[in-house]
Motif scaffolding. Structure first.
Motif, mmCIF file in Angstrom:
data_model
loop_
_atom_site.group_PDB
_atom_site.id
_atom_site.type_symbol
_atom_site.label_atom_id
_atom_site.label_comp_id
_atom_site.label_asym_id
_atom_site.label_seq_id
_atom_site.Cartn_x
_atom_site.Cartn_y
_atom_site.Cartn_z
ATOM 1 N N UNK A 37 0.836 -1.207 0.000
ATOM 2 C CA UNK A 37 0.000 0.000 0.000
ATOM 3 C C UNK A 37 0.871 1.256 0.000
ATOM 4 N N UNK A 38 1.919 1.253 0.801
ATOM 5 C CA UNK A 38 2.817 2.415 0.850
ATOM 6 C C UNK A 38 3.469 2.658 -0.507
ATOM 7 N N UNK A 39 3.922 1.607 -1.143
ATOM 8 C CA UNK A 39 4.557 1.752 -2.453
ATOM 9 C C UNK A 39 3.619 2.318 -3.502
ATOM 10 N N UNK A 40 2.406 1.791 -3.526
ATOM 11 C CA UNK A 40 1.428 2.275 -4.505
ATOM 12 C C UNK A 40 1.121 3.747 -4.280
ATOM 13 N N UNK A 41 0.873 4.124 -3.031
ATOM 14 C CA UNK A 41 0.480 5.501 -2.768
ATOM 15 C C UNK A 41 1.662 6.478 -2.787
ATOM 16 N N UNK A 42 2.873 6.003 -2.542
ATOM 17 C CA UNK A 42 4.030 6.882 -2.714
ATOM 18 C C UNK A 42 4.179 7.249 -4.182
ATOM 19 N N UNK A 43 3.965 6.274 -5.057
ATOM 20 C CA UNK A 43 4.058 6.550 -6.487
ATOM 21 C C UNK A 43 2.943 7.478 -6.971
ATOM 22 N N UNK A 44 1.869 7.576 -6.192
ATOM 23 C CA UNK A 44 0.784 8.518 -6.501
ATOM 24 C C UNK A 44 1.008 9.871 -5.834
ATOM 25 N N UNK A 45 2.145 10.012 -5.112
ATOM 26 C CA UNK A 45 2.499 11.298 -4.523
ATOM 27 C C UNK A 45 1.913 11.572 -3.152
ATOM 28 N N UNK A 46 1.503 10.557 -2.414
ATOM 29 C CA UNK A 46 0.922 10.751 -1.086
ATOM 30 C C UNK A 46 2.014 10.690 -0.018
ATOM 31 N N UNK A 47 2.186 11.791 0.701
ATOM 32 C CA UNK A 47 3.243 11.847 1.709
ATOM 33 C C UNK A 47 2.968 10.918 2.886
ATOM 34 N N UNK A 48 1.701 10.688 3.216
ATOM 35 C CA UNK A 48 1.389 9.824 4.346
ATOM 36 C C UNK A 48 1.916 8.405 4.112
ATOM 37 N N UNK A 49 2.003 7.986 2.863
ATOM 38 C CA UNK A 49 2.490 6.642 2.560
ATOM 39 C C UNK A 49 3.971 6.501 2.891
ATOM 40 N N UNK A 50 4.731 7.551 2.627
ATOM 41 C CA UNK A 50 6.155 7.536 2.970
ATOM 42 C C UNK A 50 6.331 7.470 4.486
ATOM 43 N N UNK A 88 15.141 6.678 0.533
ATOM 44 C CA UNK A 88 13.801 7.277 0.495
ATOM 45 C C UNK A 88 13.790 8.754 0.868
ATOM 46 N N UNK A 89 14.721 9.160 1.709
ATOM 47 C CA UNK A 89 14.698 10.544 2.185
ATOM 48 C C UNK A 89 15.737 11.442 1.519
ATOM 49 N N UNK A 90 16.402 10.976 0.474
ATOM 50 C CA UNK A 90 17.258 11.887 -0.279
ATOM 51 C C UNK A 90 16.369 12.835 -1.062
ATOM 52 N N UNK A 91 16.904 13.988 -1.448
ATOM 53 C CA UNK A 91 16.110 15.023 -2.088
ATOM 54 C C UNK A 91 15.375 14.580 -3.335
ATOM 55 N N UNK A 92 16.088 13.946 -4.267
ATOM 56 C CA UNK A 92 15.462 13.551 -5.528
ATOM 57 C C UNK A 92 14.440 12.435 -5.332
ATOM 58 N N UNK A 93 14.751 11.475 -4.488
ATOM 59 C CA UNK A 93 13.797 10.390 -4.239
ATOM 60 C C UNK A 93 12.532 10.922 -3.595
ATOM 61 N N UNK A 94 12.702 11.749 -2.614
ATOM 62 C CA UNK A 94 11.544 12.309 -1.917
ATOM 63 C C UNK A 94 10.698 13.168 -2.871
ATOM 64 N N UNK A 95 11.353 13.932 -3.708
ATOM 65 C CA UNK A 95 10.626 14.769 -4.670
ATOM 66 C C UNK A 95 9.844 13.889 -5.651
ATOM 67 N N UNK A 96 10.446 12.801 -6.120
ATOM 68 C CA UNK A 96 9.770 11.908 -7.043
ATOM 69 C C UNK A 96 8.596 11.216 -6.365
ATOM 70 N N UNK A 97 8.850 10.638 -5.177
ATOM 71 C CA UNK A 97 7.817 9.870 -4.497
ATOM 72 C C UNK A 97 6.643 10.735 -4.060
ATOM 73 N N UNK A 98 6.903 11.980 -3.755
ATOM 74 C CA UNK A 98 5.831 12.854 -3.280
ATOM 75 C C UNK A 98 5.292 13.742 -4.390
ATOM 76 N N UNK A 99 5.728 13.518 -5.623
ATOM 77 C CA UNK A 99 5.160 14.205 -6.767
ATOM 78 C C UNK A 99 5.494 15.679 -6.866
ATOM 79 N N UNK A 100 6.669 16.084 -6.425
ATOM 80 C CA UNK A 100 7.048 17.497 -6.490
ATOM 81 C C UNK A 100 8.061 17.721 -7.578
#
Length: 100
Positions: A37-50, A88-100
């Protein structure tokens, strides 16, 4: 399953608080669901999933520590979550996962 149960019993000799084997099985099954669930919603840009995945990793580390104590096994098990959280918490990864 019997071999896994024997391994847990052998490692539990150093345990701070022994966790029943059935609880560990349910924890594992819940973990598969949470990671999916976390993986799916991280790819949709949901911060709560991370944050859910981060919390789950920390709870899993705590459970591992309660089962095996401060042993070499725990130190080996600590390496992978540190790598995962770092990625997961590097700048580029976080930006990608959270849709920024």
């Amino acid at each position: 399953m019997r071999g896994a149960k024997n391994l847990v019993e052998a490692m539990s000799s150093q345990a701070i608080f022994p966790v029943p084997f059935a609880v560990q099985i349910y924890h594992s099954l819940l973990g598969v669901f949470i990671v999916f669930i976390s993986g799916v919603y991280m790819l949709k840009g949901k911060s709560w999933a991370l944050y859910l995945l981060t919390a789950w990793i920390l709870v899993s580390l705590l459970l591992t520590f309660l089962i095996v104590g401060a042993s070499n096994y725990f130190l080996v098990e600590l390496v992978l979550p540190i790598i995962i959280l770092t990625v997961l918490y590097t700048g580029k990864s976080r930006a990608y996962l959270l849709g920024r």
